[in-house]
Design a protein around this motif. Structure first.
Motif, PDB file in Angstrom:
ATOM      1  N   LYS A 266      28.266  -9.521  32.488  1.00 28.05           N
ATOM      2  CA  LYS A 266      29.645  -9.272  32.935  1.00 28.05           C
ATOM      3  C   LYS A 266      29.675  -8.390  34.180  1.00 28.05           C
ATOM      4  CE  LYS A 266      31.652  -9.821  28.375  1.00 28.05           C
ATOM      5  NZ  LYS A 266      32.488  -9.219  27.331  1.00 28.05           N
ATOM      6  N   ASN A 267      28.525  -8.196  34.808  1.00 25.72           N
ATOM      7  CA  ASN A 267      28.374  -7.416  36.027  1.00 25.72           C
ATOM      8  C   ASN A 267      28.668  -5.926  35.828  1.00 25.72           C
ATOM      9  OD1 ASN A 267      27.364  -7.529  38.640  1.00 25.72           O
ATOM     10  ND2 ASN A 267      29.411  -7.477  39.524  1.00 25.72           N
ATOM     11  N   ASP A 268      28.457  -5.419  34.620  1.00 22.77           N
ATOM     12  CA  ASP A 268      28.515  -3.979  34.375  1.00 22.77           C
ATOM     13  C   ASP A 268      27.134  -3.417  34.657  1.00 22.77           C
ATOM     14  OD1 ASP A 268      31.165  -3.720  33.573  1.00 22.77           O
ATOM     15  OD2 ASP A 268      30.697  -4.197  31.485  1.00 22.77           O
ATOM     16  N   TYR A 269      27.082  -2.320  35.378  1.00 18.00           N
ATOM     17  CA  TYR A 269      25.799  -1.711  35.704  1.00 18.00           C
ATOM     18  C   TYR A 269      25.293  -0.874  34.541  1.00 18.00           C
ATOM     19  CZ  TYR A 269      26.563  -2.816  40.662  1.00 18.00           C
ATOM     20  OH  TYR A 269      26.768  -3.440  41.858  1.00 18.00           O
ATOM     21  N   TYR A 270      23.976  -0.819  34.402  1.00 21.84           N
ATOM     22  CA  TYR A 270      23.330   0.060  33.442  1.00 21.84           C
ATOM     23  C   TYR A 270      22.041   0.557  34.056  1.00 21.84           C
ATOM     24  CZ  TYR A 270      20.370  -3.953  32.152  1.00 21.84           C
ATOM     25  OH  TYR A 270      19.500  -5.003  32.169  1.00 21.84           O
ATOM     26  N   LEU A 271      21.488   1.595  33.479  1.00 21.46           N
ATOM     27  CA  LEU A 271      20.297   2.244  34.008  1.00 21.46           C
ATOM     28  C   LEU A 271      19.136   2.049  33.049  1.00 21.46           C
ATOM     29  CD1 LEU A 271      18.854   4.380  35.892  1.00 21.46           C
ATOM     30  CD2 LEU A 271      19.862   6.120  34.422  1.00 21.46           C
ATOM     31  N   THR A 272      17.983   1.704  33.589  1.00 23.34           N
ATOM     32  CA  THR A 272      16.770   1.738  32.783  1.00 23.34           C
ATOM     33  C   THR A 272      15.881   2.830  33.371  1.00 23.34           C
ATOM     34  OG1 THR A 272      15.573   0.074  34.071  1.00 23.34           O
ATOM     35  CG2 THR A 272      16.840  -0.709  32.187  1.00 23.34           C
ATOM     36  N   ILE A 273      15.324   3.647  32.491  1.00 26.74           N
ATOM     37  CA  ILE A 273      14.386   4.686  32.883  1.00 26.74           C
ATOM     38  C   ILE A 273      13.060   4.301  32.250  1.00 26.74           C
ATOM     39  CG2 ILE A 273      13.816   7.140  32.786  1.00 26.74           C
ATOM     40  CD1 ILE A 273      16.846   7.653  32.294  1.00 26.74           C
ATOM     41  N   THR A 274      12.040   4.126  33.083  1.00 25.23           N
ATOM     42  CA  THR A 274      10.735   3.698  32.600  1.00 25.23           C
ATOM     43  C   THR A 274       9.690   4.736  32.962  1.00 25.23           C
ATOM     44  OG1 THR A 274      11.364   1.399  32.988  1.00 25.23           O
ATOM     45  CG2 THR A 274       9.025   1.834  32.624  1.00 25.23           C
ATOM     46  N   GLU A 275       8.909   5.142  31.966  1.00 25.86           N
ATOM     47  CA  GLU A 275       7.759   6.003  32.197  1.00 25.86           C
ATOM     48  C   GLU A 275       6.538   5.097  32.152  1.00 25.86           C
ATOM     49  OE1 GLU A 275       5.585   9.760  30.036  1.00 25.86           O
ATOM     50  OE2 GLU A 275       6.184   8.023  28.859  1.00 25.86           O
ATOM     51  N   SER A 276       5.696   5.174  33.168  1.00 22.30           N
ATOM     52  CA  SER A 276       4.506   4.348  33.239  1.00 22.30           C
ATOM     53  C   SER A 276       3.285   5.239  33.399  1.00 22.30           C
ATOM     54  CB  SER A 276       4.616   3.391  34.432  1.00 22.30           C
ATOM     55  OG  SER A 276       3.464   2.582  34.531  1.00 22.30           O
ATOM     56  N   LYS A 277       2.280   5.002  32.544  1.00 25.88           N
ATOM     57  CA  LYS A 277       1.031   5.763  32.604  1.00 25.88           C
ATOM     58  C   LYS A 277      -0.130   4.784  32.645  1.00 25.88           C
ATOM     59  CE  LYS A 277       2.118   8.076  28.824  1.00 25.88           C
ATOM     60  NZ  LYS A 277       2.050   8.995  27.687  1.00 25.88           N
ATOM     61  N   LYS A 278      -1.097   5.066  33.499  1.00 19.59           N
ATOM     62  CA  LYS A 278      -2.290   4.233  33.593  1.00 19.59           C
ATOM     63  C   LYS A 278      -3.246   4.672  32.497  1.00 19.59           C
ATOM     64  CE  LYS A 278      -5.115   2.407  37.319  1.00 19.59           C
ATOM     65  NZ  LYS A 278      -5.516   2.628  38.729  1.00 19.59           N
ATOM     66  N   ARG A 279      -3.684   3.735  31.669  1.00 20.15           N
ATOM     67  CA  ARG A 279      -4.609   4.010  30.574  1.00 20.15           C
ATOM     68  C   ARG A 279      -5.860   3.163  30.750  1.00 20.15           C
ATOM     69  NH1 ARG A 279      -3.052   8.632  28.230  1.00 20.15           N
ATOM     70  NH2 ARG A 279      -0.990   8.498  27.364  1.00 20.15           N
ATOM     71  N   TYR A 280      -6.990   3.734  30.374  1.00 20.75           N
ATOM     72  CA  TYR A 280      -8.260   3.029  30.473  1.00 20.75           C
ATOM     73  C   TYR A 280      -8.779   2.683  29.091  1.00 20.75           C
ATOM     74  CZ  TYR A 280      -8.319   4.308  35.364  1.00 20.75           C
ATOM     75  OH  TYR A 280      -7.996   4.432  36.689  1.00 20.75           O
ATOM     76  N   ASP A 281      -9.288   1.454  28.947  1.00 23.18           N
ATOM     77  CA  ASP A 281      -9.930   1.029  27.713  1.00 23.18           C
ATOM     78  C   ASP A 281     -11.360   1.561  27.696  1.00 23.18           C
ATOM     79  OD1 ASP A 281      -7.651  -0.426  27.053  1.00 23.18           O
ATOM     80  OD2 ASP A 281      -8.402  -2.252  28.013  1.00 23.18           O
ATOM     81  N   GLN A 282     -12.048   1.390  26.567  1.00 24.67           N
ATOM     82  CA  GLN A 282     -13.426   1.848  26.458  1.00 24.67           C
ATOM     83  C   GLN A 282     -14.347   1.115  27.429  1.00 24.67           C
ATOM     84  OE1 GLN A 282     -14.444   1.461  22.325  1.00 24.67           O
ATOM     85  NE2 GLN A 282     -13.600   3.472  21.816  1.00 24.67           N
ATOM     86  N   ASP A 283     -13.990  -0.115  27.789  1.00 22.31           N
ATOM     87  CA  ASP A 283     -14.834  -0.874  28.714  1.00 22.31           C
ATOM     88  C   ASP A 283     -14.495  -0.606  30.187  1.00 22.31           C
ATOM     89  OD1 ASP A 283     -12.420  -2.158  28.836  1.00 22.31           O
ATOM     90  OD2 ASP A 283     -13.178  -4.135  28.304  1.00 22.31           O
ATOM     91  N   GLY A 284     -13.608   0.341  30.428  1.00 25.10           N
ATOM     92  CA  GLY A 284     -13.285   0.730  31.800  1.00 25.10           C
ATOM     93  C   GLY A 284     -12.130  -0.017  32.425  1.00 25.10           C
ATOM     94  N   LYS A 285     -11.625  -1.036  31.743  1.00 29.82           N
ATOM     95  CA  LYS A 285     -10.477  -1.771  32.262  1.00 29.82           C
ATOM     96  C   LYS A 285      -9.219  -0.935  32.032  1.00 29.82           C
ATOM     97  CE  LYS A 285     -12.433  -6.320  31.526  1.00 29.82           C
ATOM     98  NZ  LYS A 285     -12.285  -7.607  30.851  1.00 29.82           N
ATOM     99  N   TYR A 286      -8.262  -1.088  32.918  1.00 28.01           N
ATOM    100  CA  TYR A 286      -7.044  -0.305  32.766  1.00 28.01           C
ATOM    101  C   TYR A 286      -5.832  -1.198  32.516  1.00 28.01           C
ATOM    102  CZ  TYR A 286      -5.813  -1.502  37.594  1.00 28.01           C
ATOM    103  OH  TYR A 286      -5.493  -2.176  38.737  1.00 28.01           O
ATOM    104  N   HIS A 287      -4.832  -0.580  31.949  1.00 26.23           N
ATOM    105  CA  HIS A 287      -3.536  -1.216  31.749  1.00 26.23           C
ATOM    106  C   HIS A 287      -2.490  -0.120  31.905  1.00 26.23           C
ATOM    107  CE1 HIS A 287      -4.412   0.447  27.773  1.00 26.23           C
ATOM    108  NE2 HIS A 287      -3.122   0.462  27.572  1.00 26.23           N
ATOM    109  N   PHE A 288      -1.250  -0.522  32.023  1.00 30.89           N
ATOM    110  CA  PHE A 288      -0.181   0.450  32.149  1.00 30.89           C
ATOM    111  C   PHE A 288       0.594   0.505  30.841  1.00 30.89           C
ATOM    112  CE2 PHE A 288      -1.106  -0.606  36.530  1.00 30.89           C
ATOM    113  CZ  PHE A 288      -1.137   0.659  37.110  1.00 30.89           C
ATOM    114  N   GLU A 289       0.707   1.697  30.306  1.00 31.40           N
ATOM    115  CA  GLU A 289       1.501   1.926  29.102  1.00 31.40           C
ATOM    116  C   GLU A 289       2.901   2.307  29.572  1.00 31.40           C
ATOM    117  OE1 GLU A 289       1.365   5.607  26.268  1.00 31.40           O
ATOM    118  OE2 GLU A 289      -0.264   4.231  25.740  1.00 31.40           O
TER     119      GLU A 289
END
Length: 115
Positions: free
Chosen positions: A39-62
């Motif tokens: 309906k074209n009403d505005y809203y806000l999203t607040i996102t916290e993003s942290k880079k995390r590493y797996d045991q094998d050294g690969k990373y993902h963002f939580e």
């Protein structure tokens, strides 16, 4: 149902991002995104993003996300201001104990990285 399209052709991805602001704070990044409802009403999203590493050294963002709708803005802002004010009044630099440096680091030589 003949002639009926899911969401009448309105896909979730069609919701435009109206405004976006990223704040880097140490190991975290905060995103403040203004989006629009159907309906074209505005809203806000607040996102916290942290880079995390797996045991094998690969990373993902939580990511952790909060949706804040305009009818709640005033209550949210008042609560946030009161809480931040409390912290600022009750925890000055003198009240914060300095964290001692830890000796939990492992000595790693560059040669060890190739083994």
């Amino acid at each position: 149902m003949e002639g009926f399209e899911k969401n009448d052709g309105f896909e979730k991805n069609d919701r435009d991002e109206i405004f976006s602001k990223a704040i880097r704070a140490g190991k975290r990044t905060y995103f403040f995104d203004v989006k629009a409802t159907r309906k074209n009403d505005y809203y806000l999203t607040i996102t916290e993003s942290k880079k995390r590493y797996d045991q094998d050294g690969k990373y993902h963002f939580e990511k952790h996300k909060i949706f804040l709708y305009k009818e709640d803005f005033e209550k949210f802002i008042n609560g946030l201001q009161e809480t931040v004010g409390f912290i600022q009044q009750n925890q000055t630099i003198e009240n914060v104990e300095e964290q001692p440096a830890t000796a939990e680091y492992t000595s790693v030589e560059f040669e060890d990285l190739h083994e």
